[in-house]
Scaffold this active site. Structure first.
Site, PDB file in Angstrom:
ATOM      1  N   TYR A 110      -5.388  -3.239   1.340  1.00 23.80           N
ATOM      2  CA  TYR A 110      -4.428  -2.133   1.287  1.00 23.80           C
ATOM      3  C   TYR A 110      -5.150  -0.789   1.377  1.00 23.80           C
ATOM      4  CZ  TYR A 110      -1.345   1.335  -0.862  1.00 23.80           C
ATOM      5  OH  TYR A 110      -0.619   2.487  -1.118  1.00 23.80           O
TER       6      TYR A 110
ATOM      7  N   GLU B 146      -5.896   4.812  -4.208  1.00 26.57           N
ATOM      8  CA  GLU B 146      -6.653   3.564  -4.041  1.00 26.57           C
ATOM      9  C   GLU B 146      -7.785   3.729  -3.029  1.00 26.57           C
ATOM     10  OE1 GLU B 146      -6.388   0.196  -5.427  1.00 26.57           O
ATOM     11  OE2 GLU B 146      -5.570   1.536  -6.939  1.00 26.57           O
TER      12      GLU B 146
ATOM     13  N   SER C  39      -3.269   7.425  -0.519  1.00 23.57           N
ATOM     14  CA  SER C  39      -3.259   6.827  -1.865  1.00 23.57           C
ATOM     15  C   SER C  39      -4.590   7.005  -2.585  1.00 23.57           C
ATOM     16  CB  SER C  39      -2.950   5.339  -1.720  1.00 23.57           C
ATOM     17  OG  SER C  39      -3.272   4.654  -2.905  1.00 23.57           O
TER      18      SER C  39
HETATM   19  O1  F7E Z   1      -1.430  -2.068 -10.815  1.00 24.41           O
HETATM   20  C1  F7E Z   1      -3.253  -3.933 -13.376  1.00 24.41           C
HETATM   21  C2  F7E Z   1      -3.776  -3.983 -11.962  1.00 24.41           C
HETATM   22  O2  F7E Z   1       0.129  -2.979  -9.066  1.00 24.41           O
HETATM   23  C3  F7E Z   1      -1.938  -1.141 -11.727  1.00 24.41           C
HETATM   24  C4  F7E Z   1       0.644   1.154  -5.741  1.00 24.41           C
HETATM   25  O3  F7E Z   1       1.792   1.968  -5.714  1.00 24.41           O
HETATM   26  O4  F7E Z   1      -0.569   2.809  -6.988  1.00 24.41           O
HETATM   27  C5  F7E Z   1      -0.181   1.441  -6.985  1.00 24.41           C
HETATM   28  O5  F7E Z   1      -1.315   0.592  -6.965  1.00 24.41           O
HETATM   29  C6  F7E Z   1      -3.038  -1.770 -12.554  1.00 24.41           C
HETATM   30  C7  F7E Z   1      -4.089  -2.506 -11.727  1.00 24.41           C
HETATM   31  O6  F7E Z   1      -0.542  -0.512  -9.041  1.00 24.41           O
HETATM   32  C8  F7E Z   1      -0.900  -6.668 -13.792  1.00 24.41           C
HETATM   33  O7  F7E Z   1      -4.920  -4.856 -11.868  1.00 24.41           O
HETATM   34  C9  F7E Z   1      -2.586  -5.840 -14.872  1.00 24.41           C
HETATM   35  O8  F7E Z   1      -5.365  -2.221 -12.235  1.00 24.41           O
HETATM   36  O9  F7E Z   1       1.007  -1.281 -10.751  1.00 24.41           O
HETATM   37  P1  F7E Z   1      -0.113  -1.770  -9.916  1.00 24.41           P
HETATM   38  P2  F7E Z   1      -1.902  -0.142  -8.250  1.00 24.41           P
HETATM   39  O10 F7E Z   1      -2.606  -1.353  -7.768  1.00 24.41           O
HETATM   40  O11 F7E Z   1      -2.659   0.822  -9.085  1.00 24.41           O
HETATM   41  C10 F7E Z   1      -1.366   3.229  -5.870  1.00 24.41           C
HETATM   42  C11 F7E Z   1      -1.583   4.714  -5.973  1.00 24.41           C
HETATM   43  C12 F7E Z   1      -0.822   2.787  -4.571  1.00 24.41           C
HETATM   44  O12 F7E Z   1      -1.017   3.447  -3.552  1.00 24.41           O
HETATM   45  C13 F7E Z   1      -0.196   1.429  -4.493  1.00 24.41           C
HETATM   46  O13 F7E Z   1       0.645   1.307  -3.355  1.00 24.41           O
HETATM   47  O14 F7E Z   1      -2.448  -2.758 -13.397  1.00 24.41           O
HETATM   48  N1  F7E Z   1      -2.415  -5.089 -13.767  1.00 24.41           N
HETATM   49  N2  F7E Z   1      -1.691  -6.843 -14.915  1.00 24.41           N
HETATM   50  C14 F7E Z   1      -1.378  -5.575 -13.077  1.00 24.41           C
HETATM   51  N3  F7E Z   1      -0.794  -5.154 -11.937  1.00 24.41           N
HETATM   52  C15 F7E Z   1       0.290  -5.850 -11.487  1.00 24.41           C
HETATM   53  N4  F7E Z   1       0.920  -5.427 -10.353  1.00 24.41           N
HETATM   54  N5  F7E Z   1       0.780  -6.953 -12.162  1.00 24.41           N
HETATM   55  C16 F7E Z   1       0.219  -7.412 -13.318  1.00 24.41           C
HETATM   56  O15 F7E Z   1       0.660  -8.399 -13.896  1.00 24.41           O
END
Ligand code: F7E
Length: 321
Positions: A145, A124, A122
């Site tokens: 993670y 990440e 990832s």
């Molecule tokens: O967050 C911001 C949050 O949870 C994206 C997973 O598939 O991609 C994914 O990880 C961004 C972050 O994905 C909310 O803070 C704002 O900056 O959709 P996400 P992620 O953390 O980027 C990578 C490549 C992986 O490997 C992971 O498994 O959005 N954000 N407000 C929020 N995020 C969430 N979930 N919910 C909110 O309300």
């Protein structure tokens, strides 16, 4: 004889697109799936109950299936949840990959060959590294993670080096679709936009709108996974679009796709959705995947947003009495 693929995480977004892709190429597709959610599993796949914490079950499924290719997509994959469940995440996402690699090492087909292995690594893992990130960018994980994914990444490299297994890492940047889980920001937003447009809710609560991500289409990204296992040599590849967008841009476009221009009046900021540490900016350089795999993303950022909003409007309408 058809080729045989074993996919962990078959019941998730990526597993479902990968299964369709492989079935179209006449693979026999088997899934290692925990008890629970099944709606994304293609009925043509053969499902085996099991999960990444259970090494003996993984070995038993390897013996039953005798796969040619193994795709390890299973994980506790939510970054913010990993701060609440660090040990569980390390076990499933990190050591889980090692359990699959051990099953691989011990499994041989009739002619003495091991299967080929794909590890879902990832973006990440990079944390707040310099941009753009490519295969030579050092990792600096910023969540339990991401730490678990770095562990799995290096175990994959080590099994390749130590045992000469065909084991490759795909370092995938964010990839989305209408099949994305509702707990990830893109689907959370498109589903809320649909419900707001239909008068079913009046706002959406979100965390950090400033973070920037390189968002691609999941259906494009499974093609890269497959191509990695068709090469002459195993290797590691970044898979990304090379474009980055703030969460606020995604939100604005999603509301616009539903005909709503004053998006800010429907968004509330809620501290519960912030993370103890945040990755501020990700943008990948997929030059190597383009050159060696011949891979290109086909679906644009704005098409992903529109596709997801359109889907969610129909999905929410279909639930109305
Ligand atoms: O967050 C911001 C949050 O949870 C994206 C997973 O598939 O991609 C994914 O990880 C961004 C972050 O994905 C909310 O803070 C704002 O900056 O959709 P996400 P992620 O953390 O980027 C990578 C490549 C992986 O490997 C992971 O498994 O959005 N954000 N407000 C929020 N995020 C969430 N979930 N919910 C909110 O309300």
């Amino acid at each position: 004889m058809n080729r045989v693929a074993l996919v962990t995480g078959l019941s998730g977004q990526d597993g479902s697109y990968l299964a369709e892709f492989l079935l179209e190429r006449d693979y026999d597709v088997h899934g290692l799936v925990p008890y629970g959610r099944r709606e994304l599993c293609d009925p043509r796949c053969q499902l085996h109950y099991g999960d990444l914490p259970d090494a003996s079950r993984i070995a038993a499924v390897f013996n039953d299936v005798s796969p040619d290719e193994v795709y390890n997509l299973g994980a506790q994959s939510h970054v913010r949840v990993s701060f609440d469940l660090p040990v569980h995440t390390a076990d499933v996402t990190g050591v889980g990959a090692l359990r699959v690699l051990e099953a691989m090492r011990q499994h041989r087909d009739a002619s003495g060959r091991s299967p080929r292995f794909y590890q879902a690594s990832s973006s990440e893992m990079f944390g707040n590294a310099v941009s753009p990130q490519d295969e030579s960018t050092p990792f600096h994980p910023l969540s339990p993670y991401a730490c678990a994914k770095v562990f799995a990444y290096w175990q994959t490299v080590n099994y390749r080096d130590a045992y000469e297994l065909f084991a490759s890492n795909g370092i995938l940047f964010n990839h989305e679709s209408p099949r994305r889980g509702i707990e990830f920001v893109t689907r959370k937003v498109t589903n809320a936009v649909a419900r707001i447009q239909l008068g079913l809710q009046d706002h959406v609560a979100l965390g950090n709108l400033e973070a920037k991500r390189d968002w691609g289409y999941a259906g494009d990204y499974v093609r890269a996974m497959y191509l990695m296992l068709q090469q002459d040599e195993p290797d590691d590849y970044v898979v990304a679009t090379g474009e980055t967008h703030a969460v606020s841009e995604f939100v604005q476009l999603a509301f616009a796709a539903a005909g709503i221009d004053d998006w800010e009046s429907y968004v509330r900021i809620d501290q519960r959705f912030f993370r103890p540490a945040e990755v501020d900016l990700l943008v990948g350089d997929a030059t190597k995947a383009k050159a060696k795999l011949g891979w290109e993303p086909k679906v644009s950022f704005s098409d992903i947003v529109t596709m997801m909003v359109d889907y969610d409007i129909e999905f929410e309408k279909s639930k109305l009495p």
